[in-house]
Each structure stands twice: as structure tokens, then as C-alpha cells.
Motif scaffolding. Structure first.
Motif, short mmCIF file in Angstrom:
data_model
loop_
_atom_site.label_atom_id
_atom_site.label_comp_id
_atom_site.label_asym_id
_atom_site.label_seq_id
_atom_site.Cartn_x
_atom_site.Cartn_y
_atom_site.Cartn_z
N LYS A 3 13.93 -9.46 45.39
CA LYS A 3 13.55 -8.93 43.99
C LYS A 3 12.42 -9.44 43.42
O LYS A 3 11.39 -8.64 42.84
CB LYS A 3 14.74 -9.24 43.10
CG LYS A 3 16.23 -8.67 43.23
CD LYS A 3 17.06 -9.14 42.71
CE LYS A 3 18.73 -8.69 43.16
NZ LYS A 3 19.78 -9.23 42.22
N ARG A 32 17.22 -5.21 33.16
CA ARG A 32 17.69 -5.79 34.55
C ARG A 32 17.43 -7.47 34.38
O ARG A 32 16.69 -8.06 34.85
CB ARG A 32 16.68 -5.42 35.58
CG ARG A 32 16.74 -4.09 36.37
CD ARG A 32 18.20 -3.96 36.90
NE ARG A 32 18.31 -4.81 37.99
CZ ARG A 32 17.75 -4.44 39.30
NH1 ARG A 32 16.99 -3.39 39.44
NH2 ARG A 32 17.88 -5.45 40.26
N ASP A 41 18.91 -9.50 36.18
CA ASP A 41 18.98 -10.32 37.28
C ASP A 41 17.75 -10.27 37.90
O ASP A 41 17.30 -11.32 38.82
CB ASP A 41 19.74 -9.40 38.53
CG ASP A 41 19.51 -8.16 38.62
OD1 ASP A 41 19.20 -7.28 37.54
OD2 ASP A 41 19.18 -7.59 39.69
N LEU A 42 16.69 -9.72 37.27
CA LEU A 42 15.10 -9.90 37.65
C LEU A 42 14.26 -11.13 36.97
O LEU A 42 13.40 -11.37 37.40
CB LEU A 42 14.50 -8.54 37.51
CG LEU A 42 14.94 -7.40 38.33
CD1 LEU A 42 13.74 -5.96 37.97
CD2 LEU A 42 14.70 -7.50 39.71
N LEU A 68 26.46 -3.47 36.44
CA LEU A 68 25.49 -2.33 36.17
C LEU A 68 26.33 -1.08 35.72
O LEU A 68 27.64 -0.85 36.19
CB LEU A 68 25.11 -1.88 37.67
CG LEU A 68 24.25 -2.85 38.28
CD1 LEU A 68 23.94 -2.55 39.67
CD2 LEU A 68 22.75 -2.74 37.86
N ALA A 89 20.60 -0.47 41.33
CA ALA A 89 20.04 -1.40 41.12
C ALA A 89 18.54 -1.41 41.89
O ALA A 89 17.51 -1.67 41.24
CB ALA A 89 20.41 -2.71 41.93
N SER A 136 16.39 1.20 39.35
CA SER A 136 16.01 0.43 38.17
C SER A 136 15.19 -0.50 38.37
O SER A 136 14.23 -0.62 37.72
CB SER A 136 17.37 -0.04 37.40
OG SER A 136 17.99 -1.21 38.16
N HIS A 137 15.08 -1.30 39.72
CA HIS A 137 14.18 -2.11 40.10
C HIS A 137 12.84 -1.27 39.98
O HIS A 137 11.88 -1.79 39.58
CB HIS A 137 14.48 -2.63 41.29
CG HIS A 137 13.61 -3.79 41.67
ND1 HIS A 137 13.90 -4.48 42.76
CD2 HIS A 137 12.55 -4.64 41.07
CE1 HIS A 137 13.06 -5.51 42.95
NE2 HIS A 137 11.99 -5.35 41.97
N VAL A 188 11.46 -0.50 36.79
CA VAL A 188 10.86 -1.69 36.09
C VAL A 188 9.55 -1.94 36.39
O VAL A 188 8.62 -2.41 35.90
CB VAL A 188 11.78 -2.96 36.35
CG1 VAL A 188 11.07 -4.30 35.85
CG2 VAL A 188 12.84 -2.77 35.32
#
Length: 349
Positions: free
Chosen positions: A38, A205, A207-208, A219, A239, A242-243, A246
Motif C-alpha cells: 500500500k 482510505r 488504512d493508507l 469497507l 480496496a 479505491s487505492h 487515491v
């Protein structure tokens, strides 16, 4: 706060160069623990974003401007070790390509802008997070306060370096008062940019965000206009999607800021430049080694239109920084993967 050549004498520049080299070596090892699938691609983007936002000088007082330093932002988003490397990549690109920050003063700049800001801000950030409720808003508040205080800390660090190795005879008390005073104001801008950016990523996000690890969020998927918990099987796909969004959003924002918005940035000297001129620190400033670079001064040589020249230089800078940063961080990530891969033993051992 880019220190040019000639402000600090050769012996102290050499010492800070050694400190910077040591900090980078330690950070290369530490970043192996921080970078994963990530954060590795995100780290290169963070470096490019810092480069872009540093082009946006904002007015802080009469005849004075400031810009993002980026240590707090990088440390909170991708981790303190990786953060040091992010800002160092930016400073290296600026010094070589854009004649911004002296090459003999590169050690001073990395020590001050990459090491001091990152260490101070992340230490404050972690302390605040432990005291505040475990909510997203607390992360944003902690980011604001830690970024705010990291800027005068960097100003104090420069003052101490100048007290030891300054090349002009200036009362250090005057330098300290002027540097810390104006950089407290610049710190407000740094805090606002850092908090807004961290808050924006957390909203999409969490988690990022390295500094927000531990905050749990299921999520969500939009079904018939309503948000529902994503099924376990769908979560990894959502995920990844969306990653990617971003990353693309961050890249587009960096290109727009550097290629368009930067034209409207304040033309006033930044805090260090203003103090240097007012107090006589710049009396022995030296010519930059790469002042003949085609991109020196954040413009493309032989392009007369200032808007096009500056915008193109900004876009090139973002591109070069994200390529260089991503290459460094993927190499570190691959090294970590190689180090943690199981070793096959010969049969019978």
C-alpha cells in the motif's frame, strides 16, 4: 527554507552532510518495515505532492512568504523513516534540476528540512494520538499541531547550525528571534495544508495513512443509493479500486498545483530569504552550481511566457520526482521482500 551555498562554512557543511548521510542510511533500513504493497506506491506520490505544494508560496507577513516543508505530512502519511526519504528526494531534485538550495548545503537542508521536521513532528504526533480519543478527528488534530510546531523547530535548528558555522558576523539572538518569529506564522500554513491533506486521505482510505493504523473501518459499497458493508470477498477488490483512485487523484492534484496554481503563488521572499536579507546573513551567498540548468528558477529556458514556462517546469518536476521517488521506494520494498522470503534448504538438512 532552502539554505543556499555560502551561508554555512565548509567544515559545518561537511558535518551536516555526514549527519544527513547517516539519517538516510538509517531511514533506508527503517523504511523496509514501513513500506508494503500500500505505502510503496503512495510514498512516491507523497514526494511528488510535497514538491508541487512547495512551489505554492503563501503570504505570511508584509513582504514575506512561506511554503510547505513537508516533513510532518510525509511522516504521518507513510511513516517517519520513509518520510525522511520523501523530503530528501524532493530536496535532491530541487537542488540538481531547479538550483533551489545549495549543493554544498544539501546536508544542511536534509538535516533541517527532512530530519528535524520529521523527527519532531512524528514524536509530537504519536504523543498526541495516545492522549486523544481514537477517532479520525484526533488524527487530523494531531497532524495540525505537530506540523505547526515542526516549522519553528526547523527554524531553531538552522539558527543553531548558523551559530556554529555561519559565514557572517551577525548577532545570533537577532537571527533566532527573526527566524523563529516568522516561521511560527509559516507553521500555521504548514499545519493547515498537512491537516487538510491527511484528513482528505483518512476520509477515503484511513488504512493508507501510516499514522492512523489501528483505526478500523469496514469497507462500504453503494447499493441502490445506500452504503452497506462490503462482503469479505469484495473488500479486497474495493480496496484496490479505491487505492488506485487515491493515487490518481493525488497525481492529478500535484500536476494541477505545480502546473497551474503555482503561477499565482506569492513572489515575496520566503522566511529564510527575508531574514537573510534583513540581517545580513546572505553577504557571502555563493552562485549555485547548477544555475545554468534549463529548469533553474522553476522555469523552462527559452520559453518567454512566464505562465507556460513555470507551469511546464512544475509538471516536469512532479514527473521526475514521482519517478525517482517511486523507483527508490519500490527498490526498498523489493529488498524487504527478498530479506523476508523463506530460504530453501537442501534436501536432508
Amino acid at each position: 527554507m532552502h539554505v543556499p551555498d555560502g551561508f554555512i562554512n565548509a567544515p559545518v557543511s561537511a558535518v551536516t552532510g555526514a549527519v544527513a548521510a547517516g539519517a538516510i542510511a538509517v531511514s533506508l533500513r527503517g523504511a523496509r518495515r514501513e513500506l508494503d504493497e500500500k505505502t510503496a506506491p503512495l510514498a512516491g506520490l507523497v514526494a511528488a505532492f510535497i514538491f508541487a505544494v512547495q512551489m505554492l508560496n503563501f503570504p505570511v507577513a508584509a513582504g514575506t512568504s512561506g511554503h510547505l516543508l513537508g516533513g510532518a505530512l510525509a511522516a504521518i502519511l507513510v511513516g517517519p523513516f520513509t518520510g525522511v526519504l520523501c523530503v530528501s528526494v524532493v530536496l535532491l531534485m530541487q537542488g540538481i534540476l531547479f538550483a533551489d538550495g545549495g549543493l554544498t548545503a544539501l546536508g544542511v537542508n536534509i538535516t533541517d528540512m527532512a530530519l528535524v521536521t520529521t523527527v519532531v513532528s512524528y514524536a509530537l504526533f504519536r504523543g498526541l494520538v495516545k492522549m486523544l480519543p481514537r477517532k479520525r478527528r484526533s488524527i487530523t488534530v494531531a497532524a495540525f499541531v505537530s506540523a505547526l510546531l515542526s516549522v519553528p523547530a526547523a527554524a531553531l535548528a538552522f539558527t543553531l547550525i548558523y551559530a556554529i558555522g555561519g559565514t557572517t558576523d551577525v548577532a545570533i539572538s537577532k537571527v533566532a528571534t527573526a527566524m523563529i518569529g516568522v516561521h511560527v506564522l509559516i507553521g500555521i500554513g504548514e499545519a493547515a495544508i498537512t491537516a487538510l491533506t491527511v484528513g482528505a486521505v483518512i476520509a477515503v482510505r484511513p488504512d493508507l495513512v501510516y499514522g492512523a493504523r489501528g483505526l478500523q473501518q469496514r469497507l462500504k459499497l453503494r447499493v441502490n443509493g445506500e452504503l452497506v458493508d462490503a462482503p469479505t470477498a469484495a473488500a479486497p477488490v474495493a480496496a484496490r479500486s479505491s487505492h488506485r483512485k487515491v493515487w490518481i487523484t493525488g497525481l492529478v492534484a500535484s500536476l494541477v498545483l505545480a502546473g497551474f496554481v503555482s503561477f499565482y503563488a506569492s513572489a515575496s521572499p520566503d522566511g529564510l530569504e527575508k531574514v537573510a536579507k534583513d540581517k545580513g546573513i546572505d553577504q557571502k551567498a555563493e552562485q549555485h552550481a547548477t544555475e545554468d540548468s534549463p529548469l533553474a528558477g522553476y522555469g523552462v529556458r527559452d520559453i518567454s511566457d512566464a505562465r507556460i514556462s513555470g507551469g511546464l517546469a512544475g509538471v516536469i518536476g512532479v514527473g521526475v520526482t514521482i519517478v525517482a521517488g517511486t523507483g527508490v521506494f519500490w527498490a526498498i520494498r523489493r529488498r524487504r521482500t527478498a530479506d523476508t522470503s523463506p530460504v530453501s534448504l537442501p534436501e536432508g538438512v
